[in-house]
Design a protein around this motif. Structure first.
Motif, PDB file in Angstrom:
ATOM      1  N   PHE A  13       5.867   7.628   5.888  1.00 12.31           N
ATOM      2  CA  PHE A  13       5.800   6.188   6.136  1.00 12.31           C
ATOM      3  C   PHE A  13       7.159   5.528   5.909  1.00 12.31           C
ATOM      4  CE2 PHE A  13       1.442   7.266   5.259  1.00 12.31           C
ATOM      5  CZ  PHE A  13       0.697   6.436   6.074  1.00 12.31           C
ATOM      6  N   ILE A  14       7.413   4.490   6.687  1.00 12.30           N
ATOM      7  CA  ILE A  14       8.520   3.579   6.417  1.00 12.30           C
ATOM      8  C   ILE A  14       7.970   2.169   6.552  1.00 12.30           C
ATOM      9  CG2 ILE A  14       9.360   3.656   8.821  1.00 12.30           C
ATOM     10  CD1 ILE A  14      12.225   3.312   7.544  1.00 12.30           C
ATOM     11  N   VAL A  15       8.282   1.280   5.606  1.00 11.50           N
ATOM     12  CA  VAL A  15       7.666  -0.042   5.591  1.00 11.50           C
ATOM     13  C   VAL A  15       8.716  -1.148   5.574  1.00 11.50           C
ATOM     14  CG1 VAL A  15       5.641   0.829   4.370  1.00 11.50           C
ATOM     15  CG2 VAL A  15       7.509  -0.187   3.074  1.00 11.50           C
ATOM     16  N   ASN A  16       8.324  -2.270   6.130  1.00 11.89           N
ATOM     17  CA  ASN A  16       9.100  -3.498   6.028  1.00 11.89           C
ATOM     18  C   ASN A  16       8.638  -4.196   4.747  1.00 11.89           C
ATOM     19  OD1 ASN A  16      10.146  -6.095   6.243  1.00 11.89           O
ATOM     20  ND2 ASN A  16       9.896  -6.164   8.465  1.00 11.89           N
ATOM     21  N   MET A  17       9.522  -4.283   3.756  1.00 10.77           N
ATOM     22  CA  MET A  17       9.117  -4.795   2.448  1.00 10.77           C
ATOM     23  C   MET A  17       8.690  -6.256   2.479  1.00 10.77           C
ATOM     24  SD  MET A  17      11.753  -2.797  -0.111  1.00 10.77           S
ATOM     25  CE  MET A  17      13.219  -3.141   0.882  1.00 10.77           C
ATOM     26  N   SER A  18       9.039  -6.984   3.514  1.00 16.89           N
ATOM     27  CA  SER A  18       8.596  -8.377   3.610  1.00 16.89           C
ATOM     28  C   SER A  18       7.101  -8.465   3.892  1.00 16.89           C
ATOM     29  CB  SER A  18       9.389  -9.119   4.688  1.00 16.89           C
ATOM     30  OG  SER A  18       9.144  -8.574   5.965  1.00 16.89           O
ATOM     31  N   TYR A  19       6.488  -7.326   4.295  1.00 18.52           N
ATOM     32  CA  TYR A  19       5.045  -7.292   4.541  1.00 18.52           C
ATOM     33  C   TYR A  19       4.281  -6.692   3.367  1.00 18.52           C
ATOM     34  CZ  TYR A  19       5.788  -8.484   9.454  1.00 18.52           C
ATOM     35  OH  TYR A  19       6.113  -9.130  10.620  1.00 18.52           O
ATOM     36  N   VAL A  20       4.978  -6.343   2.273  1.00 19.67           N
ATOM     37  CA  VAL A  20       4.304  -5.772   1.107  1.00 19.67           C
ATOM     38  C   VAL A  20       3.735  -6.904   0.257  1.00 19.67           C
ATOM     39  CG1 VAL A  20       4.576  -4.431  -1.004  1.00 19.67           C
ATOM     40  CG2 VAL A  20       5.747  -3.708   1.084  1.00 19.67           C
ATOM     41  N   LYS A  21       2.436  -6.893   0.063  1.00 19.75           N
ATOM     42  CA  LYS A  21       1.760  -7.930  -0.722  1.00 19.75           C
ATOM     43  C   LYS A  21       1.724  -7.570  -2.202  1.00 19.75           C
ATOM     44  CE  LYS A  21      -2.673 -10.420  -0.882  1.00 19.75           C
ATOM     45  NZ  LYS A  21      -4.017 -10.514  -0.249  1.00 19.75           N
ATOM     46  N   GLY A  22       1.565  -6.274  -2.496  1.00 25.10           N
ATOM     47  CA  GLY A  22       1.494  -5.848  -3.889  1.00 25.10           C
ATOM     48  C   GLY A  22       1.451  -4.338  -3.998  1.00 25.10           C
ATOM     49  N   VAL A  23       1.450  -3.862  -5.240  1.00 24.46           N
ATOM     50  CA  VAL A  23       1.386  -2.432  -5.531  1.00 24.46           C
ATOM     51  C   VAL A  23       0.226  -2.189  -6.483  1.00 24.46           C
ATOM     52  CG1 VAL A  23       2.615  -0.439  -6.462  1.00 24.46           C
ATOM     53  CG2 VAL A  23       3.900  -2.239  -5.264  1.00 24.46           C
ATOM     54  N   GLU A  24      -0.621  -1.246  -6.102  1.00 29.04           N
ATOM     55  CA  GLU A  24      -1.746  -0.879  -6.961  1.00 29.04           C
ATOM     56  C   GLU A  24      -1.710   0.630  -7.176  1.00 29.04           C
ATOM     57  OE1 GLU A  24      -5.398  -2.299  -5.323  1.00 29.04           O
ATOM     58  OE2 GLU A  24      -4.790  -4.428  -5.393  1.00 29.04           O
ATOM     59  N   GLY A  25      -1.259   1.041  -8.356  1.00 29.52           N
ATOM     60  CA  GLY A  25      -1.143   2.462  -8.641  1.00 29.52           C
ATOM     61  C   GLY A  25      -0.140   3.112  -7.714  1.00 29.52           C
ATOM     62  N   LEU A  26      -0.565   4.100  -6.978  1.00 26.28           N
ATOM     63  CA  LEU A  26       0.295   4.788  -6.016  1.00 26.28           C
ATOM     64  C   LEU A  26      -0.021   4.354  -4.587  1.00 26.28           C
ATOM     65  CD1 LEU A  26       0.504   8.414  -7.491  1.00 26.28           C
ATOM     66  CD2 LEU A  26       2.283   6.639  -7.487  1.00 26.28           C
ATOM     67  N   GLU A  27      -0.324   3.060  -4.433  1.00 26.64           N
ATOM     68  CA  GLU A  27      -0.577   2.508  -3.108  1.00 26.64           C
ATOM     69  C   GLU A  27       0.107   1.159  -2.942  1.00 26.64           C
ATOM     70  OE1 GLU A  27      -4.760   4.002  -1.187  1.00 26.64           O
ATOM     71  OE2 GLU A  27      -4.823   2.317  -2.580  1.00 26.64           O
ATOM     72  N   LEU A  28       0.635   0.951  -1.749  1.00 32.22           N
ATOM     73  CA  LEU A  28       1.123  -0.371  -1.366  1.00 32.22           C
ATOM     74  C   LEU A  28      -0.014  -1.123  -0.680  1.00 32.22           C
ATOM     75  CD1 LEU A  28       4.574   0.372   0.308  1.00 32.22           C
ATOM     76  CD2 LEU A  28       4.173  -0.536  -1.974  1.00 32.22           C
ATOM     77  N   VAL A  29      -0.127  -2.396  -0.957  1.00 32.70           N
ATOM     78  CA  VAL A  29      -1.077  -3.243  -0.241  1.00 32.70           C
ATOM     79  C   VAL A  29      -0.246  -4.159   0.671  1.00 32.70           C
ATOM     80  CG1 VAL A  29      -2.918  -4.936  -0.403  1.00 32.70           C
ATOM     81  CG2 VAL A  29      -2.661  -3.196  -2.197  1.00 32.70           C
ATOM     82  N   MET A  30      -0.427  -3.979   1.965  1.00 35.82           N
ATOM     83  CA  MET A  30       0.338  -4.762   2.929  1.00 35.82           C
ATOM     84  C   MET A  30      -0.362  -6.096   3.202  1.00 35.82           C
ATOM     85  SD  MET A  30       2.734  -2.543   3.352  1.00 35.82           S
ATOM     86  CE  MET A  30       3.703  -3.063   4.781  1.00 35.82           C
ATOM     87  N   THR A  31       0.376  -7.052   3.726  1.00 41.58           N
ATOM     88  CA  THR A  31      -0.204  -8.355   4.042  1.00 41.58           C
ATOM     89  C   THR A  31      -1.282  -8.251   5.107  1.00 41.58           C
ATOM     90  OG1 THR A  31       1.562  -8.758   5.643  1.00 41.58           O
ATOM     91  CG2 THR A  31       1.895  -9.605   3.405  1.00 41.58           C
ATOM     92  N   THR A  32      -1.264  -7.163   5.879  1.00 39.16           N
ATOM     93  CA  THR A  32      -2.279  -6.945   6.917  1.00 39.16           C
ATOM     94  C   THR A  32      -3.555  -6.356   6.350  1.00 39.16           C
ATOM     95  OG1 THR A  32      -1.405  -4.736   7.360  1.00 39.16           O
ATOM     96  CG2 THR A  32      -0.496  -6.557   8.660  1.00 39.16           C
ATOM     97  N   GLY A  33      -3.515  -5.961   5.045  1.00 36.61           N
ATOM     98  CA  GLY A  33      -4.665  -5.298   4.441  1.00 36.61           C
ATOM     99  C   GLY A  33      -4.547  -3.793   4.421  1.00 36.61           C
ATOM    100  N   LYS A  34      -3.613  -3.248   5.174  1.00 35.17           N
ATOM    101  CA  LYS A  34      -3.387  -1.811   5.210  1.00 35.17           C
ATOM    102  C   LYS A  34      -2.898  -1.318   3.845  1.00 35.17           C
ATOM    103  CE  LYS A  34      -2.314   2.334   6.902  1.00 35.17           C
ATOM    104  NZ  LYS A  34      -3.304   3.317   7.409  1.00 35.17           N
ATOM    105  N   ARG A  35      -3.391  -0.153   3.427  1.00 37.77           N
ATOM    106  CA  ARG A  35      -2.934   0.484   2.197  1.00 37.77           C
ATOM    107  C   ARG A  35      -2.097   1.712   2.555  1.00 37.77           C
ATOM    108  NH1 ARG A  35      -5.298  -0.675  -2.815  1.00 37.77           N
ATOM    109  NH2 ARG A  35      -6.682  -2.511  -2.712  1.00 37.77           N
ATOM    110  N   ILE A  36      -0.914   1.786   1.968  1.00 40.98           N
ATOM    111  CA  ILE A  36       0.030   2.859   2.281  1.00 40.98           C
ATOM    112  C   ILE A  36       0.362   3.614   1.002  1.00 40.98           C
ATOM    113  CG2 ILE A  36       2.410   3.322   3.024  1.00 40.98           C
ATOM    114  CD1 ILE A  36       2.108   1.016   4.994  1.00 40.98           C
TER     115      ILE A  36
END
Length: 234
Positions: free
Chosen positions: A192-215
């Motif tokens: 994966f490669i992400v645009n950090m401006s779309y990162v809403k938060g971090v939960e454990g070993l997952e990113l929560v994106m503003t779209t709701g996607k978990r990475i």
């Protein structure tokens, strides 16, 4: 040099518009390169992401200007669009596709000059970095700021942007090399490669994106990624 496409099924109108545009170029010291198409199907088949401005007739026989504009906006969100029409009732419909404005036929030079002055005042010198690519679905031009994330898709990468997903025929190593040149991108995982401006938060070993996607965040990349994310968030 500005690349201008003209899409109209009337040769008289095309020649008149080119004459006026050359006159405007002479008066302002700009350089224009013209690309002429007689219907929307032809324009879409030969579409070039380097176009700066498109003059589009709304009423064409095979594929009208509004339908053509809808398809163009899925490929290119930045190109300027000026609609040509003799029917005022189509004007407001055109703004759904982020048209710069419209010109009523027959085109008058004074009005055209005013619209071009307005266009160049608003857009010249404000080019934003973008990624352009081509796949079996068509040609695409995506502003980096509108690209949410990419993920490995077999041997290629699936890009997610502006409510759609399109494959780019490059592997993640190649795509990462392109995107990591932009400060807002980082790799939380080898796939994966992400645009950090779309990162809403971090939960454990997952990113929560503003779209709701978990990475997922891989353990080996976690430390460097979190440092980069923290710096980006300030």
């Amino acid at each position: 040099m500005f690349n201008i496409a003209i899409c109209d099924d009337e040769d008289v109108l095309i020649n008149e518009l080119k004459y006026y545009l050359k006159r405007y170029a002479d008066e302002t010291g700009r350089e224009f390169c013209f690309f002429v198409y007689h219907d929307g199907i032809e324009l879409l088949a030969k579409y070039n992401s380097d176009y700066d401005l498109i003059f589009m007739d709304i009423k064409m026989e095979h594929l009208n200007g509004l339908a053509t504009a809808e398809k163009i906006r899925k490929m290119d969100s930045t190109v300027g669009l000026i609609f040509l029409t003799s029917l005022k009732q189509y004007v407001w419909k055109g703004y759904e596709y982020y048209a710069v404005n419209y010109l009523l036929k027959p085109v008058r030079y004074g009005i055209l000059k005013m619209e071009l002055d307005r266009y160049f005042t608003r857009y010249q010198g404000k080019d934003e970095p973008y990624l352009s690519f081509q796949n079996d679905s068509g040609k695409y031009k995506v502003l980096y700021k509108n690209l949410c994330y990419g993920e490995t898709e077999k041997r290629n990468v699936m890009l997610h942007f502006e409510g759609q997903e399109q494959v780019i025929y490059k592997n993640m190593k190649e795509v990462s090399a392109l995107l990591l040149q932009q400060p807002q991108f980082a790799c939380p995982h080898q796939s994966f490669i992400v645009n950090m401006s779309y990162v809403k938060g971090v939960e454990g070993l997952e990113l929560v994106m503003t779209t709701g996607k978990r990475i997922p965040i891989s353990q080996p990349k976690r430390k460097n990624f979190m440092m980069k994310l923290t710096d980006y968030w300030g």
